[in-house]
Design an enzyme around this catalytic site. Structure first.
Site, PDB file in Angstrom:
ATOM      1  N   ASN A  11     -52.405 -56.090 -56.794  1.00 56.63           N
ATOM      2  CA  ASN A  11     -52.810 -56.371 -58.161  1.00 56.63           C
ATOM      3  C   ASN A  11     -52.100 -57.598 -58.674  1.00 56.63           C
ATOM      4  O   ASN A  11     -50.985 -57.925 -58.262  1.00 56.63           O
ATOM      5  CB  ASN A  11     -52.546 -55.157 -59.077  1.00 56.63           C
ATOM      6  CG  ASN A  11     -51.137 -55.136 -59.619  1.00 56.63           C
ATOM      7  OD1 ASN A  11     -50.810 -55.835 -60.575  1.00 56.63           O
ATOM      8  ND2 ASN A  11     -50.269 -54.337 -59.000  1.00 56.63           N
TER       9      ASN A  11
ATOM     10  N   GLY B  63     -50.603 -59.359 -64.216  1.00 62.84           N
ATOM     11  CA  GLY B  63     -49.884 -60.390 -64.959  1.00 62.84           C
ATOM     12  C   GLY B  63     -49.323 -59.894 -66.280  1.00 62.84           C
ATOM     13  O   GLY B  63     -49.269 -60.638 -67.264  1.00 62.84           O
TER      14      GLY B  63
ATOM     15  N   ASN C 116     -38.069 -53.424 -66.799  1.00 58.79           N
ATOM     16  CA  ASN C 116     -38.789 -53.951 -65.638  1.00 58.79           C
ATOM     17  C   ASN C 116     -38.095 -55.235 -65.200  1.00 58.79           C
ATOM     18  O   ASN C 116     -38.447 -56.331 -65.607  1.00 58.79           O
ATOM     19  CB  ASN C 116     -40.255 -54.188 -66.021  1.00 58.79           C
ATOM     20  CG  ASN C 116     -41.091 -54.698 -64.855  1.00 58.79           C
ATOM     21  OD1 ASN C 116     -40.574 -54.940 -63.769  1.00 58.79           O
ATOM     22  ND2 ASN C 116     -42.386 -54.861 -65.091  1.00 58.79           N
TER      23      ASN C 116
ATOM     24  N   CYS D  92     -36.853 -59.819 -61.596  1.00 61.33           N
ATOM     25  CA  CYS D  92     -36.193 -61.003 -61.036  1.00 61.33           C
ATOM     26  C   CYS D  92     -36.551 -62.332 -61.661  1.00 61.33           C
ATOM     27  O   CYS D  92     -37.061 -63.221 -60.962  1.00 61.33           O
ATOM     28  CB  CYS D  92     -36.508 -61.127 -59.556  1.00 61.33           C
ATOM     29  SG  CYS D  92     -35.994 -59.748 -58.611  1.00 61.33           S
TER      30      CYS D  92
ATOM     31  N   LYS E  82     -35.612 -50.750 -63.493  1.00 66.29           N
ATOM     32  CA  LYS E  82     -36.624 -50.695 -62.432  1.00 66.29           C
ATOM     33  C   LYS E  82     -36.471 -51.902 -61.530  1.00 66.29           C
ATOM     34  O   LYS E  82     -36.570 -53.043 -61.971  1.00 66.29           O
ATOM     35  CB  LYS E  82     -38.023 -50.656 -63.027  1.00 66.29           C
ATOM     36  CG  LYS E  82     -39.097 -50.607 -61.947  1.00 66.29           C
ATOM     37  CD  LYS E  82     -40.371 -50.050 -62.451  1.00 66.29           C
ATOM     38  CE  LYS E  82     -41.414 -50.044 -61.357  1.00 66.29           C
ATOM     39  NZ  LYS E  82     -42.733 -49.721 -61.899  1.00 66.29           N
TER      40      LYS E  82
ATOM     41  N   ASN F   9     -40.569 -51.288 -57.558  1.00 67.59           N
ATOM     42  CA  ASN F   9     -41.730 -52.038 -58.002  1.00 67.59           C
ATOM     43  C   ASN F   9     -42.510 -52.526 -56.770  1.00 67.59           C
ATOM     44  O   ASN F   9     -42.131 -52.233 -55.647  1.00 67.59           O
ATOM     45  CB  ASN F   9     -41.288 -53.230 -58.871  1.00 67.59           C
ATOM     46  CG  ASN F   9     -42.268 -53.465 -60.015  1.00 67.59           C
ATOM     47  OD1 ASN F   9     -43.471 -53.504 -59.788  1.00 67.59           O
ATOM     48  ND2 ASN F   9     -41.772 -53.629 -61.227  1.00 67.59           N
TER      49      ASN F   9
ATOM     50  N   GLY G 222     -49.001 -48.659 -53.095  1.00 70.27           N
ATOM     51  CA  GLY G 222     -49.698 -47.673 -52.280  1.00 70.27           C
ATOM     52  C   GLY G 222     -48.998 -47.404 -50.953  1.00 70.27           C
ATOM     53  O   GLY G 222     -47.813 -47.718 -50.804  1.00 70.27           O
TER      54      GLY G 222
ATOM     55  N   GLY H  38     -48.268 -43.761 -58.989  1.00 70.42           N
ATOM     56  CA  GLY H  38     -48.897 -45.012 -59.370  1.00 70.42           C
ATOM     57  C   GLY H  38     -50.318 -45.096 -58.858  1.00 70.42           C
ATOM     58  O   GLY H  38     -51.230 -44.466 -59.399  1.00 70.42           O
TER      59      GLY H  38
HETATM   60  C1  LIG Z   1     -52.335 -52.108 -61.289  1.00 65.95           C
HETATM   61  C2  LIG Z   1     -50.848 -51.971 -61.358  1.00 65.95           C
HETATM   62  C3  LIG Z   1     -50.175 -52.375 -62.496  1.00 65.95           C
HETATM   63  C4  LIG Z   1     -48.797 -52.271 -62.589  1.00 65.95           C
HETATM   64  N1  LIG Z   1     -48.152 -52.655 -63.723  1.00 65.95           N
HETATM   65  C5  LIG Z   1     -46.806 -52.504 -63.819  1.00 65.95           C
HETATM   66  C6  LIG Z   1     -46.117 -52.828 -65.011  1.00 65.95           C
HETATM   67  O1  LIG Z   1     -46.705 -53.233 -66.007  1.00 65.95           O
HETATM   68  N2  LIG Z   1     -44.767 -52.659 -65.036  1.00 65.95           N
HETATM   69  C7  LIG Z   1     -44.065 -52.185 -63.965  1.00 65.95           C
HETATM   70  O2  LIG Z   1     -42.841 -52.024 -64.030  1.00 65.95           O
HETATM   71  N3  LIG Z   1     -44.697 -51.859 -62.802  1.00 65.95           N
HETATM   72  C8  LIG Z   1     -46.046 -52.009 -62.720  1.00 65.95           C
HETATM   73  N4  LIG Z   1     -46.689 -51.653 -61.551  1.00 65.95           N
HETATM   74  C9  LIG Z   1     -45.897 -51.131 -60.430  1.00 65.95           C
HETATM   75  C10 LIG Z   1     -45.908 -49.603 -60.425  1.00 65.95           C
HETATM   76  O3  LIG Z   1     -45.300 -49.101 -61.588  1.00 65.95           O
HETATM   77  C11 LIG Z   1     -45.172 -49.048 -59.197  1.00 65.95           C
HETATM   78  O4  LIG Z   1     -43.841 -49.494 -59.230  1.00 65.95           O
HETATM   79  C12 LIG Z   1     -45.806 -49.491 -57.902  1.00 65.95           C
HETATM   80  O5  LIG Z   1     -47.206 -49.556 -58.014  1.00 65.95           O
HETATM   81  C13 LIG Z   1     -45.444 -48.576 -56.738  1.00 65.95           C
HETATM   82  O6  LIG Z   1     -45.978 -47.289 -56.886  1.00 65.95           O
HETATM   83  P1  LIG Z   1     -47.368 -46.812 -56.200  1.00 65.95           P
HETATM   84  O7  LIG Z   1     -47.322 -47.274 -54.774  1.00 65.95           O
HETATM   85  O8  LIG Z   1     -47.381 -45.339 -56.344  1.00 65.95           O
HETATM   86  O9  LIG Z   1     -48.456 -47.486 -56.967  1.00 65.95           O
HETATM   87  C14 LIG Z   1     -48.071 -51.752 -61.484  1.00 65.95           C
HETATM   88  C15 LIG Z   1     -48.749 -51.337 -60.337  1.00 65.95           C
HETATM   89  C16 LIG Z   1     -50.117 -51.443 -60.263  1.00 65.95           C
HETATM   90  C17 LIG Z   1     -50.802 -50.987 -59.013  1.00 65.95           C
END
Ligand SMILES: Cc1cc2nc3c(=O)[nH]c(=O)nc-3n(C[C@H](O)[C@H](O)[C@H](O)COP(=O)(O)O)c2cc1C
Ligand SMILES: Cc1cc2nc3c(=O)[nH]c(=O)nc-3n(C[C@H](O)[C@H](O)[C@H](O)COP(=O)(O)OP(=O)(O)OC[C@H]3O[C@@H](n4cnc5c(N)ncnc54)[C@H](O)[C@@H]3O)c2cc1C
Ligand SMILES: Cc1cc2nc3c(=O)[nH]c(=O)nc-3n(C[C@H](O)[C@H](O)[C@H](O)COP(=O)(O)OP(=O)(O)OC[C@H]3O[C@@H](n4cnc5c(N)ncnc54)[C@H](O)[C@@H]3O)c2cc1C
Ligand SMILES: Cc1cc2nc3c(=O)[nH]c(=O)nc-3n(C[C@H](O)[C@H](O)[C@H](O)COP(=O)(O)O)c2cc1C
Ligand code: FES
Ligand code: FES
Lengths: 307, 260, 307, 260
Positions: free
Chosen positions: C52, C55, C110, C113, C141, C168, C193, C241
């Site tokens: 993804n 942004g 969040n 870095c 995080k 993350n 994922g 997630g």
């Molecule tokens: C579409 C999408 C948007 C995300 N937006 C954020 C975000 O705004 N802030 C954040 O800290 N992590 C964000 N993440 C990261 C997730 O919180 C998580 O750390 C990451 O996807 C790993 O977990 P998963 O494999 O179960 O998805 C996002 C992930 C995805 C897939």
């Protein structure tokens, strides 16, 4: 386009016919002193890749030069020697020895971050030290476990590397399903295979954009399509690692698949696909010349914002 | 490797897949693949798993290769589920098998460690065979080795072996089984030829995953073994408790349940 | 054990029943100013995970506090607000505002870095700046794209974090099968994922060993078994997630699967599995007390040798 | 969302899967799932893919849900290969469909964009329908919308629409199709109701992947759409050339071949 094996994923002495099917054979990393490696269990399989904690097991540089190298020189393909160490001096000393060996076509520096505080600084230091000791082609092999691999690639380039090998494994872990304790003897280990592919592709793309160095791409390549993708992202060579464990016939199979891909794309040579990811849609793959991806010295870090 | 058969990688058709007690006997059409020597093994690719799994050749009837498989995890379960007509990628024969050049061989096996022994027995006609199992159901697999003396826990296979060694001192055990059993056999007879196990990713010397200590040095079991002489093996570098020791096998689940 | 959503992977206002099935709802990252986010295409699927490049699209802190937060306070579960920024001052300013909001149970920083040169230094700086502005629980995080995540965790802990959220996304890329150009509008994006699971598990394990902070584990969790593994590796909470995209019913399903795992393991509570990966085989999961994993202040870097 | 049906996630059984020209009509037993309004969509999980795929409801015969699918990639191919009796996870109905409150609706579709139109036509009895396709084979799908006027390239569907608008000024187009077609329809009639597309990971507002610019602000198409009024959409933020524009669709392969 050259097809290589990934360091540590093939022994040309136990499988000479597999090595002969490649364009270049790369040795397992050699360290100055012999290393027994890590205690078993050293390998484990996960749903998305494999883990290893071999621990740079090798007989050391002296025995490598005396016993292994003469036997490798009988291979029908050039030999690259992968060099490891725990200080820039280690790398320099090994390069000085290998510089005198006619059998060595190139040296790959396994820059596995002895200095975790500043990956690009240690890459610079190691490459620069090695560069002073040898005129042979020097490839810097980088880890993807950094905030911005392109800065490390630029450092390696400025220190005098002739090419980049991208990427090494990432730290990963799996647990025994019954005991819930780590499967590997060392707890965690290096993750390779499919999970690494999108990460490696991004690394190749970023480094192709940031430097002019030729790139050996690797990480989860197991088909002609994957090979094509690494070429499109900017690699000019591709290395096979984990796939060789399940399919020692992979080099031949992948070459066949690659020609089919080239036919499908209407390309006279698969080399015309190198850098395709950087071309504008209109010019995609037209003409035989390899378009160099644009270089941007002042790359913006804001690209680091992902989600 | 000069004297051995060059390993081949082929897609072989499954011609049978029958339960043998708790194990499964998977038979594939041999095609151009050589069965090799008893104690050598093959890497079998399994559906949907990244890495192939090492399997000893159990039987080599004309035109076929037979593997005896204990379904302990995803890879072995996938192989046990392979349907007739399905193709399986097979690579081998690999490693060094049993050298047969002894006067008085005795075949010794424990549990799924009996897998390479039927093929071995064919090449050692008349050799006595001793098999040990954890349960009656598992012991059904002994049907693949007719004439073998079979013991079930609490009796261990080392008991009849000890008697045999006492009465006939010059026998050489050819053994395969869980690590504690191999250690015990090696202690009883340092010249025993033992088929060891280690986790293997490649089976042909490429990954250095299968390291065991032999004569004090780490070597690749898939290259130097899997059959090694007892006295040469330093088992201490195998994972704590071994891969198939009773303690290693005692799962969280079963222990948890016992406590509950 | 608490079940959360991963930030950016659930909107409690469009799916309140999914949020209500969790123990805690975590917002998408809020930045001081509104952000439109990246140009499309923003999502892509690979064989081992999804990419993804959203942004950090969000309406900005002011609108969040005025419009979103009051509506979120109607949820039956506590709300954690994820905070992002481009400097330590950004984080501090947002924390000062949120500190005054009763609806906010905790703040997740969040830490993506902004300073690629020294990930732990910027983690320290951000957490310390936030800590000065709020008494609310602060979770840091962290990104797995660092040579040694445990050093970053230790820095966050020393700067005053109350907990860690791990991990993350990683930078990854996929190419359009036909044009061979990057699928995402931004080129590369965040990989989440399945591919992340072994990496995240190793990160949780390493940080549980290096600090005493409670850990929210995440990365590729899609089953009760995965959740159990993160607990065993040292997490006390687990966040969902990517799985929520294909299965909005995942929280309920995973709870059911977790109780089945607990029964299978003979555990009175799944909490007894927390830290199981650190226990000696003999003591595995016996007794109800949660064994703290051993802490080693002087962790050896030689653990960095993988292959 | 109050006035709309609460989306449900269910495992539904495939009851039919028939080719319709180059497309496939996938029918599943409806179970407790509501078909929703024309223009709403469902997320369909596909075998072995991580993310589900958005599909408009095409037909809603009693007890069934019907989806018309163009097999353009792994997800849609997986759905087209689904066998009778197989279970597919379906989540929906999702998003905002067509508001039907106009006096003189005209149905306009292009290619696979005709998917939501048969269900729409049921709710707009008597509305004229215009369909455009790139080829005769693709045009076979027009059988699902009996009575429609069908044109094939080089004629574009905007030609008969232009004539109709010229003769009957107060009609409102309800359109679905490739982005250039939607743009053209929107230019001809700013009050047109257009069903847009964007890549979607979740379909229910969770991922922010489906952003499009409406009235100058990025909104989630799965929440605010997929049906939007023409004048409100700023298409410039869609990927260059759009998802389904002829230039986007012209593949490397076909261009390479043409050149060779
Ligand atoms: C579409 C999408 C948007 C995300 N937006 C954020 C975000 O705004 N802030 C954040 O800290 N992590 C964000 N993440 C990261 C997730 O919180 C998580 O750390 C990451 O996807 C790993 O977990 P998963 O494999 O179960 O998805 C996002 C992930 C995805 C897939
Ligand atoms: C040379 C050689 C020959 C072999 N021949 C046979 C054979 O003929 N028949 C047969 O059934 N098996 C044989 N094995 C063992 C077999 O390869 C493994 O059982 C198999 O690889 C496990 O794969 P899996 O995916 O089913 O289980 P995994 O998920 O890999 O393992 C499941 C559980 O078993 C444990 N485990 C893993 N490997 C072993 C092992 N080698 N022994 C015991 N426990 C293990 C793991 O720790 C885990 O807890 C042989 C092994 C070697 C090295
Ligand atoms: C609200 C909505 C309703 C939809 N209804 C239908 C329907 O009823 N029937 C139907 O067949 N399709 C429909 N689609 C499109 C369908 O969801 C996509 O074609 C599908 O997700 C592609 O998945 P894939 O794995 O097959 O191909 P992918 O691998 O995802 O894509 C294959 C190729 O097609 C391109 N592509 C990806 N998504 C699209 C897209 N949306 N349009 C055009 N090209 C794309 C990619 O860039 C890639 O080159 C709908 C989309 C939306 C948003
Ligand atoms: C078992 C194993 C051993 C490895 N040994 C080395 C090594 O000695 N030196 C090195 O630079 N990389 C080593 N690697 C990393 C590979 O060279 C390669 O970078 C990585 O595996 C990614 O490629 P793959 O996904 O195709 O395997 C090893 C990898 C594996 C799986
Ligand atoms: S299994 Fe790979 S070297 Fe032995
Ligand atoms: S598809 Fe996820 S928010 Fe729209």
């Amino acid at each position: 386009m050259r097809l290589l094996n990934a360091s540590g994923c093939l022994d040309a002495l136990t499988a000479p016919e597999v090595a002969a099917a490649l364009d270049v054979f790369v040795t397992k990393t050699v360290t100055p002193k012999p290393r027994a490696g890590n205690a078993p269990v050293r390998i484990a399989e996960t749903d998305v890749g494999m883990l290893n904690s071999i621990g740079l097991a090798n007989a050391g540089l002296d025995r490598f030069v005396q016993e292994t190298l003469p036997r490798l020189s009988r291979l029908p393909v050039p030999v690259w020697v992968s060099v490891g160490g725990f200080s820039a001096e280690d790398y320099a000393a090994s390069c000085a020895v290998l510089d005198a060996c006619a059998e060595v076509a190139a040296i790959e520096l396994n820059v596995s971050c002895p200095n975790v505080e500043a990956p690009w600084a240690s890459a610079w230091e190691i490459v620069a030290a090695a560069r002073r000791e040898t005129g042979k082609e020097l490839y810097a092999k980088l880890s993807p476990s950094v905030p911005d691999i392109a800065t490390v690639a630029v450092a390696a380039s400025e220190a005098g590397a002739d090419g980049l090998s991208l990427v090494n494994t990432m730290r990963g872990m799996s647990l025994d399903p019954r005991t819930l304790r780590p499967t590997l003897g060392t707890g965690s280990g290096g993750l390779s295979g499919p999970a690494l592919r999108p990460i490696a592709l991004a690394a190749v793309h970023a480094c192709a954009q940031a430097t002019d160095l030729p790139i050996v791409g690797m990480g989860g390549v197991s088909s002609g399509r994957h090979t094509l993708e690494f070429l499109a992202a900017g690699a000019s060579s591709v290395a096979l690692g984990t796939v060789l464990f399940s399919d020692p016939g992979a080099p031949g199979r992948i070459r066949t698949e690659l020609s089919a891909e080239a036919d499908e794309l209407g390309l006279a040579s698969i080399d015309n696909a190198i850098g395709a990811a950087f071309r504008m849609p209109a010019g995609v793959l037209e003409g035989a010349a390899v378009t160099k991806p644009p270089k941007s010295k002042n790359r913006s870090i804001s690209g680091a914002i992902l989600s | 490797m000069a004297e051995r058969m060059r390993p081949r990688q082929e897609q072989l058709v499954v011609v049978g897949n029958e339960p043998v007690g708790s194990y499964t006997l998977l038979r594939v059409a041999r095609g151009p693949v050589d069965p090799g020597q008893p104690g050598q093994f093959f890497m079998l690719a399994t559906r949907e798993r990244l890495l192939p799994r090492p399997m000893s050749l159990c039987l080599a009837p004309a035109g076929e290769l037979g593997f005896l498989i204990d379904p302990i995890g995803p890879g072995t379960r996938g192989l046990c589920d392979a349907a007739r007509g399905e193709r399986i990628t097979v690579f081998g024969p690999l490693g060094h098998g049993f050298r047969l050049d002894v006067a008085h061989p005795v075949i010794v096996g424990g549990g799924i460690g009996m897998a390479p022994l039927p093929f071995l027995a064919e090449r050692l006609p008349g050799a006595p065979a001793l098999l040990g199992f954890r349960s009656r159901e598992l012991a059904e697999a002994s049907a693949l080795l007719p004439g073998a003396e079979v013991v079930v826990e609490p009796t261990l296979v080392t008991e009849p072996l000890t008697s045999l060694l006492a009465s006939e001192g010059d026998i050489t055990p050819f053994a395969c089984g869980p690590e504690p059993m191999l250690r015990a056999v090696g202690a009883l007879s340092p010249r025993a030829r033992l088929a060891w196990e280690a986790p293997m990713a490649c089976g042909y010397g490429a990954c250095f995953g299968c390291a065991v200590a032999v004569d004090g040095a780490l070597v690749r079991l898939c290259v130097e073994g899997p059959v090694l002489e007892a006295a040469r093996v330093e088992v201490a570098v195998l994972p704590a408790g071994g891969l198939r020791s009773p303690s290693g096998a005692a799962s969280l689940a079963s222990r948890g349940k016992a406590a509950a």
